[in-house]
Design a protein around this motif. Structure first.
Motif, mmCIF file in Angstrom:
data_model
loop_
_atom_site.group_PDB
_atom_site.id
_atom_site.type_symbol
_atom_site.label_atom_id
_atom_site.label_comp_id
_atom_site.label_asym_id
_atom_site.label_seq_id
_atom_site.Cartn_x
_atom_site.Cartn_y
_atom_site.Cartn_z
ATOM 1 N N VAL A 175 114.783 70.131 70.504
ATOM 2 C CA VAL A 175 114.776 68.680 70.701
ATOM 3 C C VAL A 175 113.809 68.020 69.720
ATOM 4 C CG1 VAL A 175 114.138 66.870 72.336
ATOM 5 C CG2 VAL A 175 115.521 68.790 73.101
ATOM 6 N N GLU A 198 122.908 70.632 73.728
ATOM 7 C CA GLU A 198 123.578 70.432 75.012
ATOM 8 C C GLU A 198 123.945 71.772 75.656
ATOM 9 O OE1 GLU A 198 126.828 67.926 74.034
ATOM 10 O OE2 GLU A 198 125.664 66.056 74.122
ATOM 11 N N LEU A 212 119.190 63.699 76.376
ATOM 12 C CA LEU A 212 120.330 64.030 75.502
ATOM 13 C C LEU A 212 121.230 62.822 75.294
ATOM 14 C CD1 LEU A 212 121.252 67.552 76.913
ATOM 15 C CD2 LEU A 212 120.228 67.053 74.695
#
Length: 936
Positions: free
Chosen positions: A229, A280, A302
């Protein structure tokens, strides 16, 4: 007579031998440590009862001695060796019986104490075990995020570390159980019980390890996801910066270069899409080990990143289309620029033409026709300027349409300059017209006055008008004149009002200038003085003077505010003056807030400094008084008044904890004062605190030396009063024990040592710690004996003795820790007898301390303790023997000489012989001194 004495001697010998035989038989029955704990306790009670029969046996032996004395004084010389032989046998048998009684009871008591210590350690282990089972029983809770999972993993690692640390205790517990099983043979400490404890511990350890492994895996997955991330967000941030660098007016790139950069950015979008899809997929696994709220947060994160990516894509598409359209419309923009430049030229020429109109002639002495002509010219100019207003709006609109076109700054500056010139011309024209109106107003007033005089004269000539025009026409004319007079009056009043208004405006302009400038200068002066007062002061008088100056500034600021409020009615209707006064009022309010803050800081600084000086003076006076009192006590210390002097010192030192708290508060307050003082003042405060700390340390040293002197004199007096039987010495070395419970090994031996030197160093450390612990235990035991020997005449003595017993009990954990350090450092072989002997003496000391606490707390003030009572009973028993010795002094001396010779005979036996320890060579009373390992 001889036969009667012989019979008495034989009977006393037979009675003593029968009693000792019976006692030995009972001891043989109970001399066993095998079996359950209840049986061991029963045998312990039986041996204790047998030990309590010792005075009875001593009486029987004394009867034998008394009968032997009488028989020896009456018998022949040939019979004396036989009598002495039997007497020696009785004495030896008696010593053997007493030794057997003591050893049997001590051995059983030692095993019972060992068992009790083991049970306490086992109960503590099982309490920890149960607590750990309860802690590890629930399943792993789902956490909110990565930080919480890391905390959870850290907690699980702490639990595992605690389990690992308990393994050493468990090994020690199992070792003690094996040693105890060899002595008692009880099933509760057999090998099956030991294996069961080990299995339970291994199960808990495996559960803790599984929990740590599971949490480590969960945390690692979340960390990998979080790294992805972060990496994606960095990429996304870089792309956003690249896109924004191609947008806006600040971009210095040409349109072609912008399009090229946007095309390069478009090539990175597929890579970002793949990275987001991979995140994801990872999030699906992370969500399974995350709480619902944390899973919602991950999904929201997300979704937010995908939204940003989509917005970036849309922005890229829009900017690319705009740039392409900009390239297509560049030609049209250039044509619009040319049209704007042409229209701007026409507009500026019109402004120059209007500006060159004749508006400069003086109007103060102009005639009425000239004033009318100027008025018409002014009106025409204003009409022309008003007609140009749509053109100004059109120029502004065209400029806004071309604002995105590059290199438009010269044209934009020209348009802005033309508009400013238009506005300046409009304002100038308006002011000129107002001036014309004011001058015209004066001329109209003079003309109105002249016209009023003429009309009044006309009304007075009614007869003349009637004779000239006729009565009817004259009446009509007079009515018209009256109507004109009324109209003139109304117009005259209107002109007067306008004149008054104009004069008021002129007066206000002059009054504002005269009132505003002094207020502004005063405000600047107050700001400069306020800024100068923000410096730190050296001492309290300087801070107080600063506070007075701040109060004066605040009063001047309030006076200035009242003057500003009084000036506001002078500026009504004038926007320029209103703006200046508003700005002045805003600056005054900021100054007033600054002065209020300055005054609050000065008040707080003065108050803190006053409090510091007051508390410092009080503490210095108390320390000086205490030092003087301690010096007077130290000069006047006398052995007889030691107790009263110690009480006086204790009353004085009872205030020390409160003064220590005041000292700590004073130091904190001193730090605040130093922060709010100049460097010179902070140095003075720091020096005062340093001197106070030196005085405090000197007071503590004087206190310790005085208390030590008083206690030494008390100990000397107690040693003199207690006689030769109780002589206690303080064996504490001056440099103190060299035992550090937290660091039993010297640091210099921890590193850089080969195995042989390390083994030799460990052996030396063990020997040193063994000697130091023996010395510590000897000192503590001496203190306990001294406390037991104290006489409690008053309730205060009882409290003092109870306090000293509590001090000894408080040092039990320290001794236990030192003894455990010895156990950790004990060698594999050798010195085991010394360690077992030390263990036995340590357990006896703890048991003796515990029993002494129960016994001494039950005794009332003035009552003898149990030990003193037993000594008094023993003294009464021996009083009969002393009376007999006074009757026949020569026989007494002879008997004493014979007994000394008899009891000095076993001096050549081995070092740990009980016969050597139990004789009159060591003491003048029957007592047991045993220095060897516990009997088994």
């Amino acid at each position: 007579m001889m036969q009667q004495l012989q019979g008495d001697f034989d009977r006393s010998v037979d009675d003593a031998q029968a009693w000792m035989k019976e006692v030995q038989e009972q001891l043989q029955i109970n001399d066993n440590t095998q079996g359950p704990r209840a049986a061991l306790e029963a045998r312990l009670r039986e041996t204790e009862k047998i030990c309590q029969l010792e005075p009875e046996g001593r009486v029987k032996v004394e009867l034998v001695l008394r009968a032997a004395e009488a028989l020896l004084s009456s018998c022949h010389e040939g019979q004396k060796p036989e009598i002495l032989t039997r007497l020696r046998d009785i004495k030896a048998q008696w010593e053997e019986t007493v030794t057997y009684m003591t050893h049997c009871h001590s051995r059983i008591e030692w095993v019972w104490l060992h068992w009790s210590e083991y049970l306490m350690a086992r109960d503590e282990f099982y309490r920890w075990f149960q607590k750990m089972v309860v802690t590890l029983e629930p399943p792993v809770e789902l956490q909110l995020g990565l930080k919480e999972k890391q905390w959870q993993l850290s907690h699980a690692q702490v639990l595992l570390h605690s389990v690992d640390n308990q393994e050493v205790l468990l090994d020690r517990l199992l070792e003690e159980a094996g040693s105890l099983f060899n002595r008692i043979g009880d099933p509760s400490v057999d090998e099956d019980a030991q294996k069961r404890m080990k299995a339970e511990y291994n199960a808990v350890k495996a559960r803790a390890q599984d929990r740590v492994n599971l949490l480590a895996q969960v945390t690692q997955e979340h960390e990998q996801y979080q790294e992805g991330v972060d990496e994606f967000q960095l990429w996304l941030k870089a792309v956003v910066e690249k896109v924004h660098s191609c947008l806006g007016r600040n971009c210095k790139l040409t349109t072609e270069l912008r399009l090229s950069s946007l095309q390069d950015i478009a090539k990175d979008f597929p890579r970002g899409e793949r990275s987001l899809n991979r995140l994801e997929e990872q999030a699906a696994g992370v969500i399974k080990s995350t709480s619902p709220l944390g899973a919602e947060k991950i999904l929201g994160e997300l979704e937010e990143m995908r939204k940003v990516l989509e917005k970036l894509r849309v922005l890229w598409e829009e900017e690319e289309g705009r740039l392409q359209g900009l390239l297509q419309s560049r030609g049209a923009c250039e044509q619009q620029i040319q049209q704007l430049e042409a229209e701007l030229g026409v507009f500026r020429k019109g402004l120059q033409r209007l500006a060159q109109e004749g508006l400069e002639p003086s109007v103060k002495t102009a005639t009425e026709d000239e004033l009318v002509a100027h008025w018409r010219l002014c009106s025409g100019t204003r009409a022309a300027l008003a007609s140009e207003e749509p053109r100004v709006a059109r120029l502004q609109t065209q400029l806004k349409e071309l604002v995105t076109f590059p290199d438009l700054q010269p044209l934009s500056d020209g348009v802005v300059a033309a508009i400013q010139e238009y506005q300046s011309t409009w304002k100038t024209e308006q002011n000129y017209c107002e001036l014309q109106a004011s001058l015209g107003c004066r001329a109209a007033l003079s003309e109105s006055s002249r016209l009023k005089e003429q009309m009044a004269m006309l009304q007075l000539k009614t007869d003349l008008l009637g004779s000239v025009f006729g009565q009817e026409k004259a009446a009509t004319l007079l009515e018209q004149v009256a109507s004109s007079v009324r109209d003139r009056d109304l117009l005259h009043n209107s002109l007067l009002q306008r004149k008054s208004k104009l004069q008021s405006l002129l007066a206000q302009h002059k009054d504002f200038g005269m009132a505003f400038d002094p207020l502004q200068r005063k405000l600047l002066d107050l700001q400069a003085r306020s800024q100068a007062e923000k410096g730190l002061q050296r001492d309290l008088p300087g801070k107080q003077a600063q506070l007075l100056r701040s109060q004066g500034l605040q009063e001047e600021g309030l006076d200035l505010g009242a003057q500003i409020e009084a000036m506001k009615p002078l500026i009504r209707g004038n926007t320029n003056h209103q703006h200046k006064v508003d700005q002045l009022s805003s600056d005054h309010q900021a100054l007033q807030r600054s002065l209020e803050d300055l005054m609050d800081r000065c008040q707080e600084s003065v108050q803190e400094h006053c409090t510091f000086n007051h508390r410092l003076l009080e503490l210095q006076q108390w320390v000086t008084m205490a030092m003087q009192m301690l010096e007077s006590h130290q000069r006047e210390v006398h052995p007889r008044d030691a107790e009263s002097q110690e009480a006086g010192v204790e009353r004085l030192l009872a205030e020390v904890p409160e003064k220590e708290v005041q000292l700590s508060l004073l130091q904190a307050l001193g730090q605040l004062v130093m922060k709010k003082s100049s460097p010179e003042g902070a140095a003075v405060v720091q020096e005062e605190l340093r001197e106070l700390m030196e005085s405090w340390q000197a007071l503590q040293l004087r206190e310790e030396s005085l208390l030590s002197l008083i206690r030494d004199q008390q100990l000397q007096r107690m040693e003199v009063d207690s006689g030769k039987k109780l002589v206690f010495t303080n064996n504490i070395p001056k440099e103190g024990f060299l035992i550090n419970p937290l660091d039993p090994l010297p640091r210099r031996r921890r590193h850089d040592a080969n195995p042989q030197e390390e083994v030799h160093g460990l052996h030396e450390d063990f020997s040193r710690l063994l000697r130091d612990f023996e010395q510590w235990l000897q000192v503590e035991n001496s203190k306990l004996v001294r406390i037991i020997a104290m006489r409690t005449a008053t309730a205060k003595d009882l409290r003092i003795r109870k306090t000293k017993l509590q001090e000894l009990e408080a040092r039990i954990p320290e001794g236990q820790h030192l003894f455990e350090n010895l156990l950790h450092l004990r060698p594999a072989r050798g010195l085991s007898n010394d360690l077992e002997d030390l263990r036995y003496r340590w357990m006896l000391y703890k048991s003796k301390l515990k029993d002494s606490g129960h016994l001494l707390t039950q005794s009332s003030p003035g009552e003898l303790t149990g030990f003193q009572k037993s000594r008094r009973r023993r003294w009464r028993v021996c009083s009969l023997l002393r009376k007999a010795c006074r009757v026949a002094l020569p026989l007494q001396l002879l008997l004493l000489l014979l007994l000394l010779l008899i009891f000095l005979l076993p001096a050549g036996e081995e070092e740990r012989s009980c016969a050597l320890a139990n004789n009159f060579a060591r003491s003048f009373a029957l007592m047991l001194r045993y220095d060897g390992p516990p009997p088994t």
